[in-house]
Design a protein around this motif. Sequence first.
Motif, PDB file in Angstrom:
ATOM      1  N   VAL A 124      19.908 -43.159  22.603  1.00  0.00           N
ATOM      2  CA  VAL A 124      20.910 -44.229  22.550  1.00  0.00           C
ATOM      3  C   VAL A 124      21.239 -44.614  21.117  1.00  0.00           C
ATOM      4  O   VAL A 124      22.340 -45.109  20.836  1.00  0.00           O
ATOM      5  CB  VAL A 124      20.426 -45.476  23.328  1.00  0.00           C
ATOM      6  N   ASN A 125      20.317 -44.385  20.194  1.00  0.00           N
ATOM      7  CA  ASN A 125      20.571 -44.731  18.797  1.00  0.00           C
ATOM      8  C   ASN A 125      21.630 -43.838  18.172  1.00  0.00           C
ATOM      9  O   ASN A 125      22.484 -44.298  17.413  1.00  0.00           O
ATOM     10  CB  ASN A 125      19.273 -44.635  17.986  1.00  0.00           C
ATOM     11  N   ASP A 126      21.572 -42.548  18.493  1.00  0.00           N
ATOM     12  CA  ASP A 126      22.525 -41.587  17.939  1.00  0.00           C
ATOM     13  C   ASP A 126      23.671 -41.271  18.889  1.00  0.00           C
ATOM     14  O   ASP A 126      24.599 -40.551  18.521  1.00  0.00           O
ATOM     15  CB  ASP A 126      21.810 -40.279  17.585  1.00  0.00           C
ATOM     16  N   ASP A 127      23.582 -41.791  20.143  1.00  0.00           N
ATOM     17  CA  ASP A 127      24.592 -41.513  21.160  1.00  0.00           C
ATOM     18  C   ASP A 127      24.741 -40.009  21.372  1.00  0.00           C
ATOM     19  O   ASP A 127      25.845 -39.469  21.421  1.00  0.00           O
ATOM     20  CB  ASP A 127      25.936 -42.131  20.760  1.00  0.00           C
ATOM     21  N   LYS A 128      23.590 -39.326  21.518  1.00  0.00           N
ATOM     22  CA  LYS A 128      23.603 -37.872  21.679  1.00  0.00           C
ATOM     23  C   LYS A 128      22.517 -37.431  22.655  1.00  0.00           C
ATOM     24  O   LYS A 128      21.471 -38.071  22.773  1.00  0.00           O
ATOM     25  CB  LYS A 128      23.374 -37.177  20.335  1.00  0.00           C
ATOM     26  N   HIS A 129      22.787 -36.330  23.345  1.00  0.00           N
ATOM     27  CA  HIS A 129      21.773 -35.677  24.170  1.00  0.00           C
ATOM     28  C   HIS A 129      20.926 -34.793  23.258  1.00  0.00           C
ATOM     29  O   HIS A 129      21.455 -34.038  22.432  1.00  0.00           O
ATOM     30  CB  HIS A 129      22.435 -34.819  25.249  1.00  0.00           C
ATOM     31  N   LYS A 130      19.615 -34.888  23.434  1.00  0.00           N
ATOM     32  CA  LYS A 130      18.707 -34.138  22.572  1.00  0.00           C
ATOM     33  C   LYS A 130      17.572 -33.534  23.405  1.00  0.00           C
ATOM     34  O   LYS A 130      17.426 -33.829  24.578  1.00  0.00           O
ATOM     35  CB  LYS A 130      18.122 -35.057  21.492  1.00  0.00           C
ATOM     36  N   GLY A 131      16.776 -32.686  22.743  1.00  0.00           N
ATOM     37  CA  GLY A 131      15.610 -32.112  23.397  1.00  0.00           C
ATOM     38  C   GLY A 131      15.600 -30.596  23.365  1.00  0.00           C
ATOM     39  O   GLY A 131      16.563 -29.946  22.936  1.00  0.00           O
ATOM     40  N   VAL A 132      14.491 -30.043  23.813  1.00  0.00           N
ATOM     41  CA  VAL A 132      14.271 -28.592  23.806  1.00  0.00           C
ATOM     42  C   VAL A 132      15.391 -27.860  24.550  1.00  0.00           C
ATOM     43  O   VAL A 132      15.980 -26.897  24.035  1.00  0.00           O
ATOM     44  CB  VAL A 132      12.906 -28.266  24.445  1.00  0.00           C
TER      45      VAL A 132
END
Length: 280
Positions: free
Chosen positions: A187-195
């Motif tokens: 939510v801080n970067d407004d992006k989906h992240k992860g492996v």
Amino acid sequence: MIQKMSKIFKLITLLLICGLVAGGCSMSHMSGSVSGKDSLKGKNIGVRLGFDADYSLSKRSDLNVVRYNSYSEALLAMKCGYIDYIALNQIEANHLGSFIKGVKVTGEPIDRAGFVFCFNKRQKLVDEFNDFLVEFKTTDEYKDIMKRFTEFSGDDFESKEVPLTGTGKTITYATSDFTYPWAYYDVNDDKHKGVEIEIMSHFANAKGYKLNIVGENDSLLLLRLSNDTADVVSGSFSDIYKEEAKMNDVYKMSDSYGDNDIYLLERDKSEKMSLEGEVD
């Protein structure tokens, strides 16, 4: 930016297992360590209901599977001696071990499995992905992703952004927002992240696809494939369910992109079972 997801997950887990630090329990059910899957005869093994270890061990008649709604319940049961071990994948075991004293991972895995993506069965996208995966596994990018993934111990996962460069056909990728560190929404970067986000982004770039990433409730991910509102989905899915996937004939599983072996978590009798540190 430092990720907050692990702290949130850890805080929730800590609140649920407050019973670990309150009072003592009889250890009358506890027995010695095991060194492999063939040494579990008669043991009581705790699993999280519906998760991969549950599916794996339910096929065995030589042990007693005890199902819990959460790992917090299973941990409390193990402290009180009602179960001998908790079965779970290594990433989950590392996470719990990072903030709970008195537990340890025992020996070799008791079942071998892998993490996968699930694709719409009416397309050939899964074949393209499997071909891509063969070459991608030889790259430094893949090795870096797996190094960060396998070394994840429950603290902040070092996610890396993969800029999307595709200009061709758009593929819709539905993913869980809450399967940290596999896939999650920052939510801080407004992006989906992860492996899994990183791997799917590399695939889209390699094939020239535009990638439309959408967050979805875990329980609705596979439904998106059946109603054609997604081309591919992920959320720490395991190929331990591959036979079930074939029977359902709703989606196609990819080849494994990484290990999802099932391990046992046991009591470390050398120290008291308690919480390790605090959430900052």
